[in-house]
Design an enzyme around this catalytic site. Structure first.
Site, PDB file in Angstrom:
ATOM      1  N   ASP A  30       0.851  -1.189   0.000  1.00 26.30           N
ATOM      2  CA  ASP A  30       0.000   0.000   0.000  1.00 26.30           C
ATOM      3  C   ASP A  30       0.890   1.243   0.000  1.00 26.30           C
ATOM      4  O   ASP A  30       1.902   1.308   0.693  1.00 26.30           O
ATOM      5  CB  ASP A  30      -0.906  -0.007   1.233  1.00 26.30           C
ATOM      6  CG  ASP A  30      -2.064   0.961   1.102  1.00 26.30           C
ATOM      7  OD1 ASP A  30      -3.208   0.498   0.991  1.00 26.30           O
ATOM      8  OD2 ASP A  30      -1.807   2.191   1.100  1.00 26.30           O
ATOM      9  N   ILE A  31       0.500   2.253  -0.756  1.00 25.83           N
ATOM     10  CA  ILE A  31       1.316   3.465  -0.877  1.00 25.83           C
ATOM     11  C   ILE A  31       1.283   4.290   0.419  1.00 25.83           C
ATOM     12  O   ILE A  31       2.214   5.066   0.669  1.00 25.83           O
ATOM     13  CB  ILE A  31       0.841   4.289  -2.099  1.00 25.83           C
ATOM     14  CG1 ILE A  31       1.944   5.178  -2.618  1.00 25.83           C
ATOM     15  CG2 ILE A  31      -0.421   5.081  -1.791  1.00 25.83           C
ATOM     16  CD1 ILE A  31       1.669   5.772  -3.997  1.00 25.83           C
ATOM     17  N   ASN A  87     -12.883  -3.348   2.517  1.00 23.70           N
ATOM     18  CA  ASN A  87     -13.796  -2.218   2.665  1.00 23.70           C
ATOM     19  C   ASN A  87     -14.824  -2.220   1.533  1.00 23.70           C
ATOM     20  O   ASN A  87     -14.504  -2.572   0.394  1.00 23.70           O
ATOM     21  CB  ASN A  87     -13.019  -0.902   2.630  1.00 23.70           C
ATOM     22  CG  ASN A  87     -12.068  -0.765   3.809  1.00 23.70           C
ATOM     23  OD1 ASN A  87     -12.377  -1.196   4.908  1.00 23.70           O
ATOM     24  ND2 ASN A  87     -10.902  -0.176   3.574  1.00 23.70           N
ATOM     25  N   VAL A  96     -10.874   2.726  -3.731  1.00 25.42           N
ATOM     26  CA  VAL A  96     -10.539   2.162  -5.045  1.00 25.42           C
ATOM     27  C   VAL A  96     -11.563   1.072  -5.342  1.00 25.42           C
ATOM     28  O   VAL A  96     -11.678   0.085  -4.587  1.00 25.42           O
ATOM     29  CB  VAL A  96      -9.104   1.595  -5.071  1.00 25.42           C
ATOM     30  CG1 VAL A  96      -8.810   0.969  -6.432  1.00 25.42           C
ATOM     31  CG2 VAL A  96      -8.085   2.680  -4.745  1.00 25.42           C
ATOM     32  N   HIS A 100     -10.422  -5.592  -3.124  1.00 30.29           N
ATOM     33  CA  HIS A 100      -9.080  -5.901  -2.629  1.00 30.29           C
ATOM     34  C   HIS A 100      -9.141  -6.216  -1.156  1.00 30.29           C
ATOM     35  O   HIS A 100     -10.042  -5.770  -0.449  1.00 30.29           O
ATOM     36  CB  HIS A 100      -8.109  -4.737  -2.893  1.00 30.29           C
ATOM     37  CG  HIS A 100      -8.602  -3.421  -2.384  1.00 30.29           C
ATOM     38  ND1 HIS A 100      -9.542  -2.680  -3.071  1.00 30.29           N
ATOM     39  CD2 HIS A 100      -8.309  -2.721  -1.275  1.00 30.29           C
ATOM     40  CE1 HIS A 100      -9.802  -1.569  -2.402  1.00 30.29           C
ATOM     41  NE2 HIS A 100      -9.073  -1.574  -1.289  1.00 30.29           N
ATOM     42  N   HIS A 102      -6.932  -5.947   2.333  1.00 28.83           N
ATOM     43  CA  HIS A 102      -5.772  -5.367   3.018  1.00 28.83           C
ATOM     44  C   HIS A 102      -5.202  -6.415   3.971  1.00 28.83           C
ATOM     45  O   HIS A 102      -5.946  -7.023   4.744  1.00 28.83           O
ATOM     46  CB  HIS A 102      -6.190  -4.168   3.875  1.00 28.83           C
ATOM     47  CG  HIS A 102      -6.713  -2.996   3.130  1.00 28.83           C
ATOM     48  ND1 HIS A 102      -5.988  -1.835   2.963  1.00 28.83           N
ATOM     49  CD2 HIS A 102      -7.909  -2.780   2.519  1.00 28.83           C
ATOM     50  CE1 HIS A 102      -6.723  -0.955   2.294  1.00 28.83           C
ATOM     51  NE2 HIS A 102      -7.882  -1.506   2.015  1.00 28.83           N
TER      52      HIS A 102
HETATM   53  P1  5GP Z   1      -9.615   1.199   0.151  1.00 29.39           P
HETATM   54  O1  5GP Z   1      -9.678   2.505   0.886  1.00 29.39           O
HETATM   55  O2  5GP Z   1     -10.308   1.292  -1.193  1.00 29.39           O
HETATM   56  O3  5GP Z   1     -10.047   0.002   0.947  1.00 29.39           O
HETATM   57  O4  5GP Z   1      -8.076   0.940  -0.112  1.00 29.39           O
HETATM   58  C1  5GP Z   1      -7.381   1.523  -1.174  1.00 29.39           C
HETATM   59  C2  5GP Z   1      -5.935   1.540  -0.765  1.00 29.39           C
HETATM   60  O5  5GP Z   1      -5.176   1.817  -1.915  1.00 29.39           O
HETATM   61  C3  5GP Z   1      -5.584   2.622   0.265  1.00 29.39           C
HETATM   62  O6  5GP Z   1      -5.092   2.035   1.453  1.00 29.39           O
HETATM   63  C4  5GP Z   1      -4.549   3.484  -0.446  1.00 29.39           C
HETATM   64  O7  5GP Z   1      -3.509   3.915   0.401  1.00 29.39           O
HETATM   65  C5  5GP Z   1      -4.047   2.560  -1.542  1.00 29.39           C
HETATM   66  N1  5GP Z   1      -3.581   3.262  -2.721  1.00 29.39           N
HETATM   67  C6  5GP Z   1      -4.185   4.327  -3.324  1.00 29.39           C
HETATM   68  N2  5GP Z   1      -3.482   4.701  -4.405  1.00 29.39           N
HETATM   69  C7  5GP Z   1      -2.415   3.848  -4.496  1.00 29.39           C
HETATM   70  C8  5GP Z   1      -1.333   3.728  -5.423  1.00 29.39           C
HETATM   71  O8  5GP Z   1      -1.195   4.480  -6.402  1.00 29.39           O
HETATM   72  N3  5GP Z   1      -0.427   2.738  -5.193  1.00 29.39           N
HETATM   73  C9  5GP Z   1      -0.556   1.880  -4.125  1.00 29.39           C
HETATM   74  N4  5GP Z   1       0.395   0.938  -4.001  1.00 29.39           N
HETATM   75  N5  5GP Z   1      -1.565   1.960  -3.241  1.00 29.39           N
HETATM   76  C10 5GP Z   1      -2.491   2.926  -3.423  1.00 29.39           C
END
Ligand code: 5GP
Length: 114
Positions: A30-31, A87, A96, A100, A102
């Protein structure tokens, strides 16, 4: 062909630290890590949210969990433990829209869910 952020990472159009991949699943760091280990396990086939899963997707979702558990074992923190989170939509904090999982670990996670 879908075009989510994670599709672009999977197609290597956007750089990411990919730590695992197989025929169905790609995993990358994760970034914005929320723990010493924070890896996202993503199906190659894009599904927007958990609400869009069909019965035939059960094996694919299981593969995300199995890939995460295998990664934790390989990296040596399976016994100490970890947390997995998926999520869904606004109240779940999904940002996103490509399903996915985590994987968070590498330290005690004394933080509330969410
Ligand atoms: P969500 O909030 O949808 O459950 O998780 C999306 C995750 O994607 C977040 O934890 C966010 O930090 C990660 N994320 C968003 N943009 C990028 C990216 O460009 N690269 C990577 N490796 N992770 C990302």
């Amino acid at each position: 062909m879908t075009n989510t952020l994670f599709d672009k990472i999977i197609r290597r159009e956007i750089p990411a630290d990919i730590v695992y991949e197989d025929a169905d699943v790609v995993a990358f760091r994760d970034i914005h890590p929320q723990a010493p280990v924070h890896v996202l396990f993503v199906p190659r086939r894009s599904i927007a949210t958990l609400n869009d899963l069909k019965p035939d997707d059960a094996v694919l979702v299981g593969k995300l969990v199995l890939a995460a558990a295998a990664y934790a074992k390989r990296e040596g923190f399976a016994e100490s433990g970890y947390r997995t989170i998926m999520n869904c939509n606004r109240d779940g904090g999904q940002t996103v829209f490509h399903v996915h999982l985590h994987l968070l670990g590498g330290a005690p996670l004394h933080v509330p869910l969410g």
